[in-house]
Design a protein around this motif. Structure first.
Motif, PDB file in Angstrom:
ATOM      1  N   GLU A 103       0.832  -1.207   0.000  1.00 43.34           N
ATOM      2  CA  GLU A 103       0.000   0.000   0.000  1.00 43.34           C
ATOM      3  C   GLU A 103       0.867   1.258   0.000  1.00 43.34           C
ATOM      4  OE1 GLU A 103      -4.118  -1.045   2.267  1.00 43.34           O
ATOM      5  OE2 GLU A 103      -2.297  -1.248   3.472  1.00 43.34           O
ATOM      6  N   GLU A 128       2.089   1.741  -3.425  1.00 40.57           N
ATOM      7  CA  GLU A 128       1.008   2.242  -4.273  1.00 40.57           C
ATOM      8  C   GLU A 128       0.873   3.762  -4.131  1.00 40.57           C
ATOM      9  OE1 GLU A 128      -3.806   1.548  -4.979  1.00 40.57           O
ATOM     10  OE2 GLU A 128      -2.699   0.153  -3.708  1.00 40.57           O
ATOM     11  N   TRP A 149       1.626   6.446  -7.008  1.00 39.56           N
ATOM     12  CA  TRP A 149       0.592   7.408  -7.404  1.00 39.56           C
ATOM     13  C   TRP A 149       1.176   8.818  -7.457  1.00 39.56           C
ATOM     14  CZ3 TRP A 149      -1.475  11.762  -5.119  1.00 39.56           C
ATOM     15  CH2 TRP A 149      -2.616  12.291  -5.718  1.00 39.56           C
ATOM     16  N   PRO A 156      -9.337   5.203   3.666  1.00 39.60           N
ATOM     17  CA  PRO A 156      -9.495   4.298   2.520  1.00 39.60           C
ATOM     18  C   PRO A 156      -8.553   4.718   1.375  1.00 39.60           C
ATOM     19  CG  PRO A 156     -11.637   5.099   3.284  1.00 39.60           C
ATOM     20  CD  PRO A 156     -10.584   5.880   4.019  1.00 39.60           C
ATOM     21  N   MET A 157      -8.024   3.728   0.681  1.00 37.56           N
ATOM     22  CA  MET A 157      -7.028   3.989  -0.364  1.00 37.56           C
ATOM     23  C   MET A 157      -7.545   4.944  -1.431  1.00 37.56           C
ATOM     24  SD  MET A 157      -3.893   3.578  -1.144  1.00 37.56           S
ATOM     25  CE  MET A 157      -3.065   2.111  -0.586  1.00 37.56           C
ATOM     26  N   ASP A 158      -8.828   4.821  -1.820  1.00 34.04           N
ATOM     27  CA  ASP A 158      -9.341   5.713  -2.856  1.00 34.04           C
ATOM     28  C   ASP A 158      -9.355   7.168  -2.393  1.00 34.04           C
ATOM     29  OD1 ASP A 158     -11.553   5.015  -1.115  1.00 34.04           O
ATOM     30  OD2 ASP A 158     -12.895   5.902  -2.594  1.00 34.04           O
ATOM     31  N   LYS A 159      -9.498   7.381  -1.077  1.00 33.73           N
ATOM     32  CA  LYS A 159      -9.436   8.749  -0.541  1.00 33.73           C
ATOM     33  C   LYS A 159      -7.993   9.243  -0.502  1.00 33.73           C
ATOM     34  CE  LYS A 159     -13.797   9.231   1.001  1.00 33.73           C
ATOM     35  NZ  LYS A 159     -14.769   9.645   0.009  1.00 33.73           N
ATOM     36  N   LEU A 190      -5.610   8.365  -2.421  1.00 29.84           N
ATOM     37  CA  LEU A 190      -5.162   8.607  -3.800  1.00 29.84           C
ATOM     38  C   LEU A 190      -6.053   9.599  -4.532  1.00 29.84           C
ATOM     39  CD1 LEU A 190      -4.148   4.976  -4.847  1.00 29.84           C
ATOM     40  CD2 LEU A 190      -2.784   6.741  -3.715  1.00 29.84           C
ATOM     41  N   ARG A 191      -6.850  10.325  -3.772  1.00 32.88           N
ATOM     42  CA  ARG A 191      -7.703  11.374  -4.329  1.00 32.88           C
ATOM     43  C   ARG A 191      -8.551  10.851  -5.493  1.00 32.88           C
ATOM     44  NH1 ARG A 191      -5.354  12.401  -0.072  1.00 32.88           N
ATOM     45  NH2 ARG A 191      -4.875  14.497   0.598  1.00 32.88           N
ATOM     46  N   GLY A 192      -9.202   9.694  -5.249  1.00 37.83           N
ATOM     47  CA  GLY A 192      -9.949   8.983  -6.271  1.00 37.83           C
ATOM     48  C   GLY A 192     -11.238   9.615  -6.699  1.00 37.83           C
TER      49      GLY A 192
END
Length: 114
Positions: A30, A33, A37, A107-110, A112-114
């Motif tokens: 992680e 990742e 990113w 959460p990963m999507d947060k 990574l500014r998803g």
């Protein structure tokens, strides 16, 4: 005159990032990742930087900074990221902030500014 962190080897700080995220139940994968990113460095490129003692200045000079990195806001070490004028220091603080968010369990999507 630049900050001391600019000439510090990325490989000397990296283990602290690993310790920070693992202590909070996150993984090295992680962390990688998040680094990929932000910088565009895949595992092989990251390993090369770690092996050769690349400084933070060299590390970010070689990075292909994510265009969404400017979405990273908030404070790190009591300083608002948006108020940091030095572009290199801002990039270093982007990474610090992402590592902090990962360690805090976001959460990963947060992260990574998803």
């Amino acid at each position: 005159m630049g900050h001391r962190i600019f000439t510090t080897a990325f490989s000397s700080v990296y283990p602290h990032y690993v310790t920070k995220v693992e202590r909070k139940g996150r993984t090295v994968a992680e962390l990688h990742e998040v680094i990929e990113w932000l910088t565009g460095f895949d595992d092989a490129a990251l390993a090369e930087h770690l092996a050769t003692g690349t400084t933070f200045e060299q590390f970010f000079a070689a990075a292909d900074l994510n265009p969404h990195a400017e979405l990273i806001t908030g404070s790190i070490c009591g300083v608002k990221i948006t108020e940091i004028e030095d572009p290199l220091m801002k990039r270093i603080r982007f990474l610090d902030k992402l590592v902090d968010e990962l360690a805090q369990g976001r959460p990963m999507d947060k992260v990574l500014r998803g």
